[in-house]
Motif scaffolding. Structure first.
Motif, PDB file in Angstrom:
ATOM      1  N   LYS A  58      32.273-135.273  11.933  1.00 21.89           N
ATOM      2  CA  LYS A  58      31.396-133.991  12.084  1.00 21.89           C
ATOM      3  C   LYS A  58      30.372-134.369  11.302  1.00 21.89           C
ATOM      4  CE  LYS A  58      33.155-131.378   8.081  1.00 21.89           C
ATOM      5  NZ  LYS A  58      34.033-132.714   7.436  1.00 21.89           N
ATOM      6  N   GLU A  59      29.897-135.342  10.800  1.00 22.73           N
ATOM      7  CA  GLU A  59      28.658-135.950   9.973  1.00 22.73           C
ATOM      8  C   GLU A  59      27.821-136.548  10.985  1.00 22.73           C
ATOM      9  OE1 GLU A  59      28.084-134.272   7.307  1.00 22.73           O
ATOM     10  OE2 GLU A  59      30.209-133.638   7.296  1.00 22.73           O
ATOM     11  N   ASP A  60      28.333-136.976  12.293  1.00 22.37           N
ATOM     12  CA  ASP A  60      27.485-137.902  12.778  1.00 22.37           C
ATOM     13  C   ASP A  60      26.628-137.251  13.895  1.00 22.37           C
ATOM     14  OD1 ASP A  60      28.221-140.654  13.118  1.00 22.37           O
ATOM     15  OD2 ASP A  60      30.400-139.960  13.564  1.00 22.37           O
ATOM     16  N   ILE A  61      25.545-137.681  14.343  1.00 21.01           N
ATOM     17  CA  ILE A  61      24.592-136.862  15.138  1.00 21.01           C
ATOM     18  C   ILE A  61      24.450-137.634  16.482  1.00 21.01           C
ATOM     19  CG2 ILE A  61      21.989-136.225  15.359  1.00 21.01           C
ATOM     20  CD1 ILE A  61      21.956-135.677  12.304  1.00 21.01           C
ATOM     21  N   THR A  62      24.893-137.574  17.477  1.00 22.31           N
ATOM     22  CA  THR A  62      24.786-138.383  18.731  1.00 22.31           C
ATOM     23  C   THR A  62      23.779-137.812  19.608  1.00 22.31           C
ATOM     24  OG1 THR A  62      26.101-136.919  20.098  1.00 22.31           O
ATOM     25  CG2 THR A  62      27.288-138.451  18.659  1.00 22.31           C
ATOM     26  N   MET A  63      23.354-138.932  20.521  1.00 26.41           N
ATOM     27  CA  MET A  63      22.024-138.588  21.241  1.00 26.41           C
ATOM     28  C   MET A  63      22.323-139.394  22.764  1.00 26.41           C
ATOM     29  SD  MET A  63      18.096-139.455  20.369  1.00 26.41           S
ATOM     30  CE  MET A  63      16.977-139.818  21.702  1.00 26.41           C
ATOM     31  N   ALA A  64      22.019-138.298  23.639  1.00 21.70           N
ATOM     32  CA  ALA A  64      22.083-138.749  25.090  1.00 21.70           C
ATOM     33  C   ALA A  64      20.737-139.221  25.532  1.00 21.70           C
ATOM     34  CB  ALA A  64      22.448-137.584  25.939  1.00 21.70           C
ATOM     35  N   LEU A 104      30.243-140.008  25.203  1.00 19.51           N
ATOM     36  CA  LEU A 104      29.700-140.049  23.558  1.00 19.51           C
ATOM     37  C   LEU A 104      29.520-138.643  23.425  1.00 19.51           C
ATOM     38  CD1 LEU A 104      29.366-141.410  20.839  1.00 19.51           C
ATOM     39  CD2 LEU A 104      26.815-141.591  21.855  1.00 19.51           C
ATOM     40  N   THR A 105      28.460-138.070  24.302  1.00 23.14           N
ATOM     41  CA  THR A 105      27.959-136.848  23.629  1.00 23.14           C
ATOM     42  C   THR A 105      28.705-135.492  24.296  1.00 23.14           C
ATOM     43  OG1 THR A 105      26.299-136.939  25.823  1.00 23.14           O
ATOM     44  CG2 THR A 105      25.598-137.688  23.579  1.00 23.14           C
ATOM     45  N   TYR A 106      29.004-135.615  25.592  1.00 20.88           N
ATOM     46  CA  TYR A 106      29.742-134.419  26.261  1.00 20.88           C
ATOM     47  C   TYR A 106      31.210-134.365  25.787  1.00 20.88           C
ATOM     48  CZ  TYR A 106      31.429-130.549  29.122  1.00 20.88           C
ATOM     49  OH  TYR A 106      31.825-129.583  29.664  1.00 20.88           O
ATOM     50  N   PHE A 107      31.710-135.407  25.898  1.00 19.27           N
ATOM     51  CA  PHE A 107      33.383-135.451  25.584  1.00 19.27           C
ATOM     52  C   PHE A 107      33.863-135.599  24.357  1.00 19.27           C
ATOM     53  CE2 PHE A 107      32.996-136.517  30.310  1.00 19.27           C
ATOM     54  CZ  PHE A 107      33.578-135.432  30.835  1.00 19.27           C
ATOM     55  N   LYS A 113      27.299-133.202  16.215  1.00 20.88           N
ATOM     56  CA  LYS A 113      25.923-132.687  16.805  1.00 20.88           C
ATOM     57  C   LYS A 113      25.340-133.596  17.844  1.00 20.88           C
ATOM     58  CE  LYS A 113      21.124-131.663  15.289  1.00 20.88           C
ATOM     59  NZ  LYS A 113      20.447-131.590  14.038  1.00 20.88           N
ATOM     60  N   THR A 114      24.977-132.998  19.056  1.00 18.38           N
ATOM     61  CA  THR A 114      24.392-133.856  20.133  1.00 18.38           C
ATOM     62  C   THR A 114      22.808-133.426  20.362  1.00 18.38           C
ATOM     63  OG1 THR A 114      26.502-134.390  21.079  1.00 18.38           O
ATOM     64  CG2 THR A 114      24.555-134.268  22.635  1.00 18.38           C
ATOM     65  N   VAL A 115      22.125-134.311  20.230  1.00 15.87           N
ATOM     66  CA  VAL A 115      20.734-134.347  20.609  1.00 15.87           C
ATOM     67  C   VAL A 115      20.551-134.845  22.104  1.00 15.87           C
ATOM     68  CG1 VAL A 115      18.526-135.064  20.022  1.00 15.87           C
ATOM     69  CG2 VAL A 115      20.123-134.687  17.939  1.00 15.87           C
ATOM     70  N   MET A 116      19.591-134.072  22.833  1.00 15.76           N
ATOM     71  CA  MET A 116      19.406-134.468  24.207  1.00 15.76           C
ATOM     72  C   MET A 116      17.857-134.976  24.535  1.00 15.76           C
ATOM     73  SD  MET A 116      22.154-132.773  24.872  1.00 15.76           S
ATOM     74  CE  MET A 116      22.190-131.208  24.593  1.00 15.76           C
ATOM     75  N   LEU A 117      17.815-136.324  25.058  1.00 16.79           N
ATOM     76  CA  LEU A 117      16.399-136.678  25.388  1.00 16.79           C
ATOM     77  C   LEU A 117      16.197-136.162  26.920  1.00 16.79           C
ATOM     78  CD1 LEU A 117      13.830-138.253  24.390  1.00 16.79           C
ATOM     79  CD2 LEU A 117      15.033-140.242  25.364  1.00 16.79           C
ATOM     80  N   GLU A 118      15.319-135.400  27.154  1.00 12.85           N
ATOM     81  CA  GLU A 118      15.346-134.969  28.538  1.00 12.85           C
ATOM     82  C   GLU A 118      14.614-135.858  29.663  1.00 12.85           C
ATOM     83  OE1 GLU A 118      14.370-133.233  25.942  1.00 12.85           O
ATOM     84  OE2 GLU A 118      14.166-130.964  26.412  1.00 12.85           O
ATOM     85  N   GLU A 119      14.048-136.580  29.189  1.00 10.85           N
ATOM     86  CA  GLU A 119      13.316-137.691  30.023  1.00 10.85           C
ATOM     87  C   GLU A 119      13.017-138.819  29.105  1.00 10.85           C
ATOM     88  OE1 GLU A 119      10.159-137.013  32.830  1.00 10.85           O
ATOM     89  OE2 GLU A 119      10.199-134.842  32.534  1.00 10.85           O
ATOM     90  N   PHE A 120      13.385-140.084  29.837  1.00 12.44           N
ATOM     91  CA  PHE A 120      13.222-141.200  28.936  1.00 12.44           C
ATOM     92  C   PHE A 120      11.963-141.876  28.674  1.00 12.44           C
ATOM     93  CE2 PHE A 120      13.437-145.736  28.332  1.00 12.44           C
ATOM     94  CZ  PHE A 120      13.904-146.056  27.034  1.00 12.44           C
TER      95      PHE A 120
END
Length: 550
Positions: free
Chosen positions: A235-241, A253-256, A264-271
């Protein structure tokens, strides 16, 4: 909708052994709201939501869909860039008892028409315009062609006047239904984790139309738990798509996995490589999901000028990751890169721990995931002796139910006892699976088997080698001999003698030595996967030999 392949005996076996449970993915949102309510759950450039908010918004969207006439098991296509509401749409579909197919934003008419016709989707959730492409206009055409498609939801807050009648904003609908959540209705539509299809995924073949694969919830939960364990995710992790969440590189990693761990999950909309690094630093990201191209692009930037001290591992998948790129990325990012084995067609097989040695993480695909049983077979179907290479077969709780509504096609992948093969030749050593190559790539020189991956792994460690591919070349006497294609590192020279001397220093058998070296500027690749196209190399060397003989 009953899964096409799962039998009651299989369900009893994997449930009885504790690998399959009755947990849905929404259950973890519910748990996190109770235990981590005010902590952030999902973040993109526009929205930041806590676990409490994520749970309520999910219930609100699911209530709108369930009370709006969509029957349980209706199919919904979610074509979503990385975004908070993209995640919420996926989890809301499960909560409403719908079967969701989440697809990449870059798919267009040809692929989507096939999916629309096969699934008879009742609803789509899409952006209006993304990367200058008008998705709404495309789906307006689909509505005329496919009578099953009745409802369109947009990720946008505003619905354009020209939209089909009844088109709604997902964001606005979520806010509207926050005061109308019907828990009893949603509970009545709860999907059975082994007896109902919940998800559809697309295969990532390089030719033709992708196939659709059925997944009940239990097998996906099982795999996510296995990944959480080997990644030490918490729960201390912060994942990023960084890669699209519709695919395995970031989605696993992020959704499942992340919600199950409370991360927590952070989303990058456009690379964009600089933006990715900026967001990673700003959000103190600990784990990212990428495809190899993302790493290559980010390595071109001044990584050292960003504070990435929180990053501890990188999940790279969806394409070939050259060893030199992996080594540079680990050094400059200060994070471990994981390796694993699995496909959409057959499921997840194995994975490396974040704490494994570089040798294991780079050279192997790790240990079989909990519950998976593997066997290595020769051409006659007999198990090979310990330590010897053989074709990998596996069976376990991480496999999908098969191809969507297609028993015949499914039977070509899974035998009646549930065994399937990835087609890889591997050896089992140090409890890990080491890939020697694909069966079709194996070189047979005078009756002796040569596994390209073994030689490639050694040559990749030569200081002058940037990338390498080993292929068979025709030979009248031996049947086949071995040819090595090498792209030297910038400014480096690499000669045939250098190659032979280096390999002999590794004490390999002389029959395995490449008998020809081709120096090239770059390697042909398969589509946009980044994987080296060995078929092109085989054709190239065969043509050169034919010209030389003439």
């Amino acid at each position: 909708m009953k899964p096409i392949r799962y039998t009651q005996a299989m369900i009893d076996e994997f449930k009885g052994n504790g690998f399959w449970t009755d947990e849905t993915f929404f259950d973890f949102y519910d748990r996190n709201a109770a235990q981590l309510g005010d902590r952030e759950a999902l973040v993109d450039s526009r929205y930041r939501v806590t676990w409490n908010q994520a749970k309520d918004l999910t219930n609100a969207i699911a209530t709108a869909w369930a009370s709006g006439g969509l029957p349980k098991d209706a199919r919904v296509i979610i074509q979503s860039p990385n975004s908070v509401y993209g995640f919420l749409a996926r989890i809301a579909a499960e909560r409403a008892g719908l079967i969701s197919l989440t697809v990449y934003p870059y798919l267009r008419q040809r692929e989507l028409e096939y999916m629309m016709e096969l699934t008879q989707a009742s609803m789509v959730v899409i952006p209006h315009v993304y990367r200058k492409f008008d998705y709404l206009e495309m789906y307006k055409g689909f509505m005329q062609k496919f009578p099953s498609l009745k409802q369109v939801y947009l990720f946008d807050e505003d619905v354009p006047a020209a939209a089909p009648e009844g088109t709604k904003s997902l964001v606005t609908t979520a806010q509207e239904y926050l005061g109308k959540i019907d828990q009893a209705l949603l509970d009545s539509r709860r999907l059975d984790t082994t007896g109902d299809v919940a998800l559809l995924t697309t295969t990532t073949g390089t030719t033709g139309i992708p196939k659709l694969v059925e997944w009940p919830i239990a097998s996906r939960v099982c795999t996510a738990k296995g990944r959480i364990d080997i990644w030490d995710l918490n729960k201390e992790d912060i994942t990023m798509a960084v890669a699209p969440h519709a695919g395995g590189a970031a989605g696993t990693l992020t959704y499942f996995a992340a919600p199950m761990a409370g991360a927590k999950t952070v989303m990058l909309e456009e690379f964009d490589p600089r933006l990715a690094l900026e967001v990673m630093a700003k959000e103190k990201v600990t784990a990212i999901g990428v495809v190899p191209t993302h790493l290559v692009r980010m390595l071109e930037e001044d990584i050292e000028s960003y504070d990435l001290s929180n990053l501890r591992f990188i999940r790279s998948a969806g394409g070939y990751l050259p060893p030199k790129v992996a080594s540079e990325a680990e050094e400059r990012f200060g994070a471990a890169i994981t390796s694993d084995l699995g496909t959409q067609d057959v499921g997840s097989v194995s994975g490396c721990r974040v704490t494994d040695s570089v040798e294991v993480r780079r050279g192997s695909v790790g240990r079989p995931l909990p519950g998976n049983v593997v066997k290595l077979l020769d051409d006659d179907g007999n198990q090979v002796p310990d330590g010897e290479p053989g074709v990998l077969w596996f069976r376990g709780p991480h496999a999908p139910a098969g191809y969507y509504r297609d028993e015949e096609l499914t039977s070509t992948v899974f035998n009646p006892d549930g065994w399937s093969t990835t087609g890889d030749i591997v050896k089992l050593d140090k409890e890990c699976l080491w890939i020697m190559g694909r069966k079709k790539d194996m070189i047979i020189r005078g009756g002796q088997n040569i596994y390209p991956a073994e030689i490639e792994g050694m040559l990749n460690n030569h200081p002058a080698v940037g990338s390498v591919a080993v292929v068979g070349m025709p030979d009248e006497e031996m049947g086949e001999k071995t040819c090595a294609y090498v792209v030297p590192k910038p400014g480096a020279e690499f000669a045939f003698k250098d190659m032979v001397d280096f390999l002999l220093s590794k004490q390999i058998a002389k029959y395995k030595l490449p008998e020809r070296l081709e120096i090239v500027e770059d390697m042909p690749t398969v589509g946009d996967s980044g994987k080296i196209n060995k078929e092109d190399l085989k054709k190239d060397i065969a043509a050169k030999l034919a010209r030389e003989k003439a």
